[in-house]
Enzyme design. Structure first.
Site, short mmCIF file in Angstrom:
data_model
loop_
_atom_site.label_atom_id
_atom_site.label_comp_id
_atom_site.label_asym_id
_atom_site.label_seq_id
_atom_site.Cartn_x
_atom_site.Cartn_y
_atom_site.Cartn_z
N ARG A 1 2.05 -11.37 9.95
CA ARG A 1 3.45 -10.92 10.10
C ARG A 1 4.42 -11.99 9.60
O ARG A 1 5.58 -11.69 9.33
CB ARG A 1 3.78 -10.63 11.57
CG ARG A 1 2.95 -9.57 12.29
CD ARG A 1 2.85 -8.29 11.51
NE ARG A 1 1.61 -8.26 10.72
CZ ARG A 1 1.37 -7.39 9.75
NH1 ARG A 1 2.28 -6.51 9.41
NH2 ARG A 1 0.23 -7.41 9.09
N ASP B 1 -3.48 7.87 4.64
CA ASP B 1 -2.92 6.52 4.82
C ASP B 1 -3.39 5.95 6.16
O ASP B 1 -3.71 6.70 7.08
CB ASP B 1 -1.39 6.61 4.78
CG ASP B 1 -0.73 5.24 4.66
OD1 ASP B 1 -1.42 4.29 4.25
OD2 ASP B 1 0.46 5.13 4.97
N GLU B 2 -3.39 4.64 6.28
CA GLU B 2 -3.79 3.95 7.52
C GLU B 2 -5.15 4.46 8.00
O GLU B 2 -5.37 4.71 9.18
CB GLU B 2 -2.74 4.13 8.62
CG GLU B 2 -1.35 3.63 8.27
CD GLU B 2 -1.25 2.10 8.26
OE1 GLU B 2 -2.29 1.43 8.47
OE2 GLU B 2 -0.14 1.58 8.04
N LYS C 1 0.81 -1.22 0.00
CA LYS C 1 0.00 0.00 0.00
C LYS C 1 0.85 1.27 0.00
O LYS C 1 0.47 2.27 -0.61
CB LYS C 1 -0.95 0.01 1.19
CG LYS C 1 -0.28 0.21 2.54
CD LYS C 1 -1.28 0.37 3.64
CE LYS C 1 -0.59 0.60 4.97
NZ LYS C 1 0.25 1.81 4.98
N THR C 2 2.00 1.25 0.70
CA THR C 2 2.83 2.45 0.75
C THR C 2 3.35 2.78 -0.65
O THR C 2 3.41 3.95 -1.05
CB THR C 2 4.01 2.27 1.72
OG1 THR C 2 3.49 1.90 3.00
CG2 THR C 2 4.81 3.54 1.86
N GLN D 1 -7.37 -4.70 9.74
CA GLN D 1 -6.23 -4.37 10.59
C GLN D 1 -6.54 -3.18 11.52
O GLN D 1 -5.63 -2.50 12.00
CB GLN D 1 -4.99 -4.06 9.76
CG GLN D 1 -4.48 -5.27 8.98
CD GLN D 1 -3.14 -5.01 8.34
OE1 GLN D 1 -2.10 -4.95 8.99
NE2 GLN D 1 -3.14 -4.87 7.02
#
Length: 691
Positions: free
Chosen positions: A586, A212-213, A33-34, A243
């Site tokens: 993770r 973002d986020e 996504k970044t 998330q």
């Protein structure tokens, strides 16, 4: 086509090229996504002719904002004018340029948590500083939810004085022309809402807004976003509803779930290709999170076919759990491995064992166990009890919790100590009559507590002795209140300290040996820090967000520990499930899960059932070692149990319905209820425990 576009997959490219209507990019874990959001900024500037100064990108940490800016500049050297900030940083920027429109000084100070506390204490000097902490916390939470003193604040606190105290605090804050962190968002909302000319100017300046986020945004931040968006503003938010795990900080998952309802004609693009994990790991994560009803829905996939099956290990207790993880680490791949747990307190078993075995480790996002405030307080109290000549320990605990024994009182006690060869316990007894009234009562209580402790030691188990000492001295209650105010886990850490004491003899010598081994562990860790080796990462599930490891061990999968909530609170259960999802994703290649049949809680051994989340994983995705079923811990008719809410009771019926064991319990208070033990931790007790 630009080279940075060629590096994207189809969905990423679609998200970058999109313009026009609002865009919600649902970006799954490890989906890049970044890269998408930074590439989108570069594309808007290079290909769409957007003025860099017209672009506002918002994220949640200064570090993330810096990294995003650096990546954008690498992609598009002409993007220097882009504004990339945190929500709070943007709020401060906006307010400082418009203080004439709102009740702030041009050079206003931003109050942090300590400043808030100081201001509250100055307004209510009759309250102790610590008594002001809950109100400071509630004020911050109210502002996260965009609530002012005149609004209904019952969801924040039922304390009847809270609205008045909030109003008094805010009035004084406004009088001195300053702002706290909550105001940076809430006053920005009010500025834009109440000043059309400012709102119009800001909307003309920023005609592209990216967030973002977004799943971590709170209600006030959502309100700010609504004020910033003009009729011609291009709005793009990036986030993952699966998330959203920071509810305790005010994050509101509904912001992302209901985004298409608030912003008409929203386009949703899902980034479902995962670049991090193997197919088996993603299948487990998807199977679990699909049980949540509050989600928009997506399915992660990867080109990393198959992969090693995850392993579920059923162990007897937390000591075996630590030993199992140590065995897995015998390959010495320390730097590639993370051990995850739900609460910081769970790190102690790993820290102690790894120090003895020479396994290098690092704690992420928290202090080492023995360096935590509450643990140092407890150790200081025990050290002073063992050695009443220990002035360092005495100074740490004599006025904790605050009991009116300040510098003058300590000076009086130290003066008396010279007459008894430095014995500070005797000095406390002798100094009582020389104290002012409040100090006299407090010091007398301290002396009585220490004397009582001397009569108890050796008559009960060592954890029970320490628990009684912490309770009588007031340290346990002091940290329990801190937990209520700040949402910390200090009491759980103290509980784990008591568990560690279970291995020692219930005597003065046993207590000394326990303290000695604590000091040896601390010294070993300091030596280990200097060796420069790769280390195993010990980390809470919350703190793993944004990280990845080749091998992940998720520990403590026991119902009552994780998930830790009561039945019937569906929103909290769904967030706990999202925390599990984040933890699973993770892992890149190897995933290990552990559950224990028994755990020590406050020094007592209590049976646990495997986490309900384990049973949501398809059996074909796991290699199971041990029996994860519910039959290993029978609650036969006549079994005595203890329940936190209802007290002592007796099992009057037990039956099996499918996977679930159902028991009926008649409590001593006359109440009868049915339970599923694997969902409701019930402590089996003996007659000795009741006595």
């Amino acid at each position: 086509m630009n080279s940075y576009l060629e590096a994207l997959n189809e969905q990423q490219r679609e998200a970058v090229l999109h313009t026009g209507n609002p865009l919600l990019i649902l970006a799954g874990a490890g989906s890049g996504k970044t890269r998408v959001i930074t590439t989108k900024i570069a594309y808007l500037i290079d290909q769409c002719g957007a003025d860099p100064r017209s672009i506002l990108a918002v994220t949640f940490t200064n570090k993330a904002a810096r990294e995003m800016y650096e990546r954008v500049i690498l992609l598009s050297p002409g993007a220097e004018g882009v504004m990339i900030r945190t929500f709070h940083s943007f709020g401060a920027w906006l307010l400082r340029r418009n203080t004439h429109c709102i009740n702030l000084k041009s050079n206003f100070t931003i109050y942090d948590d300590e400043d808030m506390l100081t201001l509250l204490h100055s307004l209510y000097p009759e309250k102790k500083r610590n008594d002001c902490k809950p109100f400071a916390h509630w004020i911050s939470r109210a502002k996260d939810y965009a609530l002012r003193p005149g609004d209904n604040l019952e969801e924040i606190s039922w304390e009847p004085d809270f609205p008045e105290i909030y109003e008094t605090y805010q009035k004084r804050l406004d009088e001195i022309g300053c702002a706290d962190f909550g105001d940076l968002i809430l006053k920005s909302v009010e500025l834009l809402r109440d000043n059309p000319e400012v709102k119009n100017r800001v909307q003309q300046r920023f005609n592209v807004i990216l967030v973002d986020e977004y799943q971590d945004s709170n209600v006030a931040q959502f309100e700010l976003l609504k004020q910033l968006k003009g009729e011609n503003t291009y709005l793009c938010v990036v986030g993952d509803d699966d998330q959203s795990i920071y509810r305790f900080r005010g994050a509101e998952v509904r912001n992302i779930l209901e985004f298409p309802d608030f912003f008409r004609d929203t386009r949703i693009i899902k980034l479902e290709r995962n670049y991090r994990s193997t197919k088996n790991i993603l299948s487990i994560a998807s199977a679990v999170v699909e049980k949540n009803s509050g989600r928009l829905g997506k399915t992660l996939w990867t080109e990393k076919e198959g992969g090693k099956k995850a392993c579920l290990k059923i162990l007897e207790n937390q000591n075996q759990e630590a030993e199992y993880c140590a065995q897995l680490l015998s390959d010495r791949n320390y730097g590639d491995t993370a051990i995850l747990y739900r609460t910081n307190a769970q790190s102690l078993a790993f820290e102690s064992l790894f120090l003895r075995l020479g396994i290098p480790y690092r704690i992420v996002g928290a202090l080492r166990f023995y360096e935590r405030e509450e643990i140092k307080d407890a150790i200081a109290l025990m050290n002073f009890f063992v050695n009443p000549y220990d002035e360092v320990a005495f100074r740490r605990i004599i006025n904790k919790p605050p009991r009116g024994l300040g510098k003058k009182s300590i000076a009086i006690i130290l003066n008396h100590s010279y007459r008894v060869q430095g014995n500070l316990e005797k000095a406390c007894e002798n100094a009582v009559d020389d104290m002012p009234k409040k100090g006299r009562e407090s010091l007398s209580a301290v002396a009585s507590c220490l004397k009582k402790a001397g009569t108890i030691l050796g008559t009960v188990a060592l954890p029970d002795f320490i628990e009684e000492l912490l309770k009588d001295f007031g340290i346990a209650e002091y940290h329990r209140k801190q937990d209520e105010i700040t949402g910390t886990q200090k009491i759980l850490n103290l509980q784990e300290l008591l568990n560690a004491a279970s291995d020692y003899e219930n005597s003065f010598e046993g207590l000394k040996e326990f303290l000695e081994n604590i000091e040896l562990d601390r010294a070993q860790f300091l030596e280990q820090q200097e060796d420069g080796r790769d280390r195993v990462t010990l980390i809470t599930m919350h703190n793993t967000k944004g990280l990845e490891f080749r091998r992940v061990m998720i520990t403590g999968l026991d119902d009552g520990l994780f998930p830790s909530l009561r039945d019937g609170i569906e929103d909290e259960l769904e967030e706990e499930r999202r925390i599990f999802y984040v933890s699973i994703t993770r892992a890149q290649e190897e995933l290990y899960l552990t559950s224990c049949r028994m755990r020590r809680i406050w020094g007592k051994t209590i049976p646990f059932q495997p986490s309900r989340f384990i049973f949501e994983i398809p059996e074909e995705l796991l290699v199971v070692e041990g029996n994860p079923g519910t039959d290993f811990d029978s609650f036969a008719r006549g079994t005595r149990i203890y329940h936190d809410e209802y007290g002592y009771g007796t099992v009057i019926q037990e039956e099996q319905k499918g996977r679930d064991q159902i028991i009926a319990v008649h409590f001593d208070n006359g109440f009868t209820a049915n339970f599923i033990p694997r969902y409701t931790p019930l402590q089996k007790i003996s007659k000795y425990d009741e006595e």
